[in-house]
Design a protein around this motif. Sequence first.
Motif, PDB file in Angstrom:
ATOM      1  N   CYS A 100      -8.984  -3.664  -5.555  1.00  0.00           N
ATOM      2  CA  CYS A 100      -8.064  -3.036  -6.507  1.00  0.00           C
ATOM      3  C   CYS A 100      -6.628  -3.488  -6.237  1.00  0.00           C
ATOM      4  O   CYS A 100      -6.152  -3.392  -5.107  1.00  0.00           O
ATOM      5  CB  CYS A 100      -8.161  -1.510  -6.427  1.00  0.00           C
ATOM      6  SG  CYS A 100      -6.959  -0.666  -7.467  1.00  0.00           S
ATOM      7  N   VAL A 102      -3.973  -2.129  -7.085  1.00  0.00           N
ATOM      8  CA  VAL A 102      -3.040  -1.025  -6.832  1.00  0.00           C
ATOM      9  C   VAL A 102      -3.237  -0.433  -5.432  1.00  0.00           C
ATOM     10  O   VAL A 102      -2.284  -0.252  -4.683  1.00  0.00           O
ATOM     11  CB  VAL A 102      -3.191   0.079  -7.906  1.00  0.00           C
ATOM     12  CG1 VAL A 102      -2.257   1.250  -7.611  1.00  0.00           C
ATOM     13  CG2 VAL A 102      -2.918  -0.500  -9.284  1.00  0.00           C
ATOM     14  N   CYS A 103      -4.512  -0.158  -5.066  1.00  0.00           N
ATOM     15  CA  CYS A 103      -4.744   0.576  -3.812  1.00  0.00           C
ATOM     16  C   CYS A 103      -5.524  -0.220  -2.773  1.00  0.00           C
ATOM     17  O   CYS A 103      -5.644   0.231  -1.629  1.00  0.00           O
ATOM     18  CB  CYS A 103      -5.463   1.888  -4.095  1.00  0.00           C
ATOM     19  SG  CYS A 103      -7.173   1.659  -4.624  1.00  0.00           S
ATOM     20  N   CYS A 121      -9.817  -0.270  -9.292  1.00  0.00           N
ATOM     21  CA  CYS A 121     -10.827   0.759  -9.061  1.00  0.00           C
ATOM     22  C   CYS A 121     -10.795   1.716 -10.253  1.00  0.00           C
ATOM     23  O   CYS A 121      -9.843   1.691 -11.045  1.00  0.00           O
ATOM     24  CB  CYS A 121     -10.531   1.475  -7.751  1.00  0.00           C
ATOM     25  SG  CYS A 121      -9.039   2.477  -7.825  1.00  0.00           S
ATOM     26  N   HIS A 124      -7.496   3.553 -10.930  1.00  0.00           N
ATOM     27  CA  HIS A 124      -6.309   2.823 -11.381  1.00  0.00           C
ATOM     28  C   HIS A 124      -6.574   1.926 -12.590  1.00  0.00           C
ATOM     29  O   HIS A 124      -5.701   1.169 -13.011  1.00  0.00           O
ATOM     30  CB  HIS A 124      -5.741   1.990 -10.223  1.00  0.00           C
ATOM     31  CG  HIS A 124      -5.275   2.834  -9.095  1.00  0.00           C
ATOM     32  ND1 HIS A 124      -5.830   2.806  -7.831  1.00  0.00           N
ATOM     33  CD2 HIS A 124      -4.321   3.790  -9.057  1.00  0.00           C
ATOM     34  CE1 HIS A 124      -5.220   3.703  -7.064  1.00  0.00           C
ATOM     35  NE2 HIS A 124      -4.313   4.308  -7.778  1.00  0.00           N
TER      36      HIS A 124
HETATM   37 ZN   LIG Z   1      -7.246   1.563  -6.897  1.00  0.00          ZN
END
Ligand SMILES: [Zn+2]
Length: 226
Positions: A100, A102-103, A121, A124
């Motif tokens: 992912c 973002v994370c 994910c 997100h």
């Molecule tokens: Zn994520």
Amino acid sequence: MQKITEGDLVEKFPLIFQDRYASVRDSCMAFGIECGPGWYPILDVLFEKITQYCEGVLFPSPKAVQIKEKFGNLRVYMDVTTPYIDGLIWMAESITDSTCEVCGGPARLMGFEAGCLEVRCPDHSRIKAGAAGSRNAVGSVTKTIKDRPPYERRVPAYTKDGESITLLDVLNVALISYCESRKGADVKVKEVRIEDGSMLFDAEGVDEETQGIMDMAAAFWRRTSA
Ligand SMILES: [Zn+2]
């Protein structure tokens, strides 16, 4: 895993980021790292490997020309590379197929709007709730692990001790796509061993670039399993 910021990377790799504060007319690096923080740990491992390699073979450190997300994946452009550095970058970009943006959690490449791809994910994802449930609503998924027929494996799914490691599937896809795109390339990993916290490969048909691919896989595994 430890949280990494863009500032950390710029400070840690001054040669690679030497154009970070250049004028926008001179370098795309003036825009900074144009991808989400979920991929920063991948960049950290990649630049560590590039730095180590350049010091080891006395190759002048390349500088980043652009680092961004494109068609869902990470893209890293350097001003100069060698086949080994290209291999390291190939694997780093392949790891983002399932990470992912973002994370940094598990994710897959999906289309979220006409022509737009993302690796995120479920938390997100920008795919609208209804669309996410419909297989037809998402764009083509280009390089997912499960879509590959098993006979194409170039890396065993398990280590010698029988341990299943997700990164081996990512490495498998990276080597398959490498061999498909490079005429005559035919690397095959016969065995993967974990010894003293290191991932070791017994492979045949290895060239400089696939050595870079495997070394990046081993380095990233070491980071994420620490
Ligand atoms: Zn994520």
